[in-house]
Design a protein around this motif. Structure first.
Motif, PDB file in Angstrom:
ATOM      1  N   GLN A 128      -0.592  -2.779  -2.023  1.00 31.80           N
ATOM      2  CA  GLN A 128      -0.734  -2.567  -3.465  1.00 31.80           C
ATOM      3  C   GLN A 128      -0.361  -1.140  -3.846  1.00 31.80           C
ATOM      4  N   LYS A 129      -0.758  -0.165  -3.038  1.00 34.25           N
ATOM      5  CA  LYS A 129      -0.386   1.230  -3.308  1.00 34.25           C
ATOM      6  C   LYS A 129       1.128   1.403  -3.261  1.00 34.25           C
ATOM      7  N   HIS A 130       1.785   0.689  -2.342  1.00 33.18           N
ATOM      8  CA  HIS A 130       3.251   0.757  -2.254  1.00 33.18           C
ATOM      9  C   HIS A 130       3.878   0.168  -3.512  1.00 33.18           C
ATOM     10  N   ILE A 131       3.396  -0.994  -3.942  1.00 30.23           N
ATOM     11  CA  ILE A 131       3.958  -1.653  -5.121  1.00 30.23           C
ATOM     12  C   ILE A 131       3.780  -0.793  -6.367  1.00 30.23           C
ATOM     13  N   LEU A 132       2.616  -0.145  -6.491  1.00 30.30           N
ATOM     14  CA  LEU A 132       2.321   0.677  -7.661  1.00 30.30           C
ATOM     15  C   LEU A 132       2.961   2.061  -7.592  1.00 30.30           C
ATOM     16  N   GLY A 133       3.575   2.390  -6.464  1.00 34.41           N
ATOM     17  CA  GLY A 133       4.212   3.696  -6.323  1.00 34.41           C
ATOM     18  C   GLY A 133       3.239   4.824  -6.051  1.00 34.41           C
ATOM     19  N   SER A 153      11.841  -8.516  -0.191  1.00 40.17           N
ATOM     20  CA  SER A 153      11.289  -7.572  -1.155  1.00 40.17           C
ATOM     21  C   SER A 153       9.772  -7.577  -0.967  1.00 40.17           C
ATOM     22  N   ILE A 154       9.102  -6.628  -1.595  1.00 42.87           N
ATOM     23  CA  ILE A 154       7.635  -6.546  -1.510  1.00 42.87           C
ATOM     24  C   ILE A 154       7.075  -6.687  -2.922  1.00 42.87           C
ATOM     25  N   SER A 155       6.207  -7.675  -3.109  1.00 42.11           N
ATOM     26  CA  SER A 155       5.648  -7.934  -4.434  1.00 42.11           C
ATOM     27  C   SER A 155       4.246  -8.498  -4.303  1.00 42.11           C
ATOM     28  N   THR A 156       3.623  -8.760  -5.452  1.00 36.98           N
ATOM     29  CA  THR A 156       2.289  -9.359  -5.449  1.00 36.98           C
ATOM     30  C   THR A 156       2.306 -10.760  -4.840  1.00 36.98           C
ATOM     31  N   THR A 316      -8.223   0.116  -9.541  1.00 32.44           N
ATOM     32  CA  THR A 316      -8.887   0.695 -10.710  1.00 32.44           C
ATOM     33  C   THR A 316     -10.350   0.979 -10.400  1.00 32.44           C
ATOM     34  N   ALA A 317     -10.906   1.948 -11.099  1.00 31.72           N
ATOM     35  CA  ALA A 317     -12.304   2.319 -10.888  1.00 31.72           C
ATOM     36  C   ALA A 317     -13.219   1.245 -11.459  1.00 31.72           C
TER      37      ALA A 317
END
Length: 461
Positions: A128-133, A153-156, A316-317
């Protein structure tokens, strides 16, 4: 060869090196009748003790992960001018000897089992960190591992497939194998995009003239942090003394009654994710699962086995005391909740991950033990939903005056009762005729320093 009843062994020589030798295993009974099965022996010269045939060459190599972990149990196939196979031992090596010079050969590694090996919710955190940059996966091999659906590719969508594996909803990847292999001599033209060109998953050796080394990098699909076991044994996590604490209220359950159990996690804002399996003993029945912070995709429900699996991660927090989910159980015996609900790693490994990327354990705590309550508490009515009557329970640490009100969804008052109640557990039984209504209602308990509201449902016949 003829079967010899007294033969107890088989002599193999260097002439058999690189071959697959079929072996018949016979057994005789006291009457002299025999039966047999057929197996095979792969003859390997791992220490190179056999002299090569003059004019012959060999192909050998090692199968290892990006972190140099030698992979045991991979199947290596030689095809082309000869057909041979081998299985990598603990050192990850293989060799095919006495091959004809000038011939063409192809080496193909394979290993397609134990898909869950090394795969956890922490991999989803990193993907997820990779996808979100936020933090990119730092090697082409990790990116290939993240591509669970083999879409280049890498996605959700990859995260969805990996999560289903963790939850035991799926036991394999529909469009991918458990392990992939890349020729170790290959240099990715664009390391940040390993699919920019087709990477070689076999080694082709044409017109072979000398001994050849063909090594491969092994990639465990779904495992981007390199925790997969390369020996086939169950991998173990090194954990600190920290634990995530999952909590709910202790209840003294009555046979035949239904209960709604809210679950929360202490210090939720400090967590990146977690996973565990929750086990229910035979004295209770799982009726329903209501989502809150956690949604349907975070659960695997196996009602017949009395187990739910979970996998949750977030970028997210979250509030520290946010409601994660609510379980609805029916008691089959008079028993405390803490005796029938537990957390284990029966299906999904139990672990959590803090903001420092530490792997922690998960513990289940039953708050406000009936013997140790020290503040006013309002409990869920039971049964709920109900037809004829239901019981509302509340706890008072000291004798006090309390008011119970019931209102409909529009806020109109339906019922009110007040009085002086004793220290400890108190119960008010409501009958259908007391309410003169049906559907969703809200009941509120109020004392001098406490107020709380819960929802209940009266069903129409």
């Amino acid at each position: 060869d003829p079967v010899v009843a007294t033969q107890t062994g088989l002599n193999l020589t260097c002439a058999d090196a690189g071959k697959v030798v079929l072996v018949e295993l016979h057994a005789w009974d006291n009457a002299g009748k025999d039966d047999f099965c057929v197996t095979y022996v792969e003859v390997q010269d791992n220490r190179s003790v056999c002299a090569s045939t003059p004019g012959a060459v060999s192909i050998a190599g090692t199968i290892a992960t990006e972190d140099k972990g030698a992979l045991q149990g991979a199947s290596i196939t030689l095809s082309g001018a000869a057909s041979l196979s081998a299985t990598t031992p603990t050192n990850g090596g293989y060799s095919f000897v006495n091959l004809t010079k000038g011939a063409d050969f192809t080496i193909t590694p394979q290993l397609d089992k134990n898909y869950i090996n090394g795969v956890s919710t922490f991999d989803l955190v990193l993907i997820q960190k990779h996808i979100l940059g936020v933090t990119a996966l730092n090697s082409p091999y990790k990116m290939i591992a993240a591509d669970a659906n083999n879409s280049k590719s890498i996605s959700t969508l990859d995260m969805i497939q990996i999560r289903k594996l963790i939850l035991n909803i799926d036991t394999r990847f529909a469009s991918n194998t458990s392990w992939r292999f890349v020729d170790a001599s290959y240099s990715f033209p664009q390391p940040s995009n390993p699919w920019a060109a087709v990477f070689p998953e076999v080694a082709n050796i044409n017109d072979i003239s000398n001994n050849v080394t063909a090594n491969f990098v092994a990639i465990k699909i779904g495992d981007v942090n390199g925790t997969a076991s390369v020996s086939g044994a169950v991998a173990t996590e090194v954990r600190g003394a920290k634990n995530m604490t999952l909590s709910t209220e202790e209840l003294e359950m009555t046979s035949g009654q239904t209960y709604e159990l809210p679950f929360r996690a202490k210090d939720l804002s400090k967590l990146q994710g977690f996973q565990f399996a929750m086990q229910f003993a035979e004295q209770v029945e799982l009726l329903d699962l209501e989502y809150a912070t956690m949604k349907a995709e975070n659960f695997g429900v196996f009602a017949k086995e009395g187990v739910i699996t979970t996998s949750f991660n977030t970028s997210t927090a979250l509030a520290d005391d946010a409601l994660l989910f609510t379980l609805k159980l029916r008691a089959k015996a008079n028993i405390n909740l803490s005796k029938v609900v537990s957390i284990n790693s029966r299906i999904t490994n139990t672990e959590a991950y803090n903001q420092q990327n530490e792997v922690m354990g998960v513990q289940l705590r039953f708050n406000q033990s009936l013997q140790q309550l020290d503040r006013v508490s309002l409990y869920q009515n039971s049964p709920n939903p109900f037809y004829e009557e239901t019981a509302l329970s509340f706890y008072l640490p000291e004798a006090a005056k309390a008011v119970l009100t019931i209102r409909d969804v529009k806020g109109a008052l339906i019922y009110k009762v007040e009085g002086d109640y004793a220290k400890g557990m108190n119960q008010i039984v409501l009958k259908e005729e007391n309410l003169r209504a049906a559907g969703v209602m809200y009941y509120t308990l109020e004392t001098a320093d406490f107020i709380d509201t819960r929802k209940m449902i009266l069903l129409q016949r």
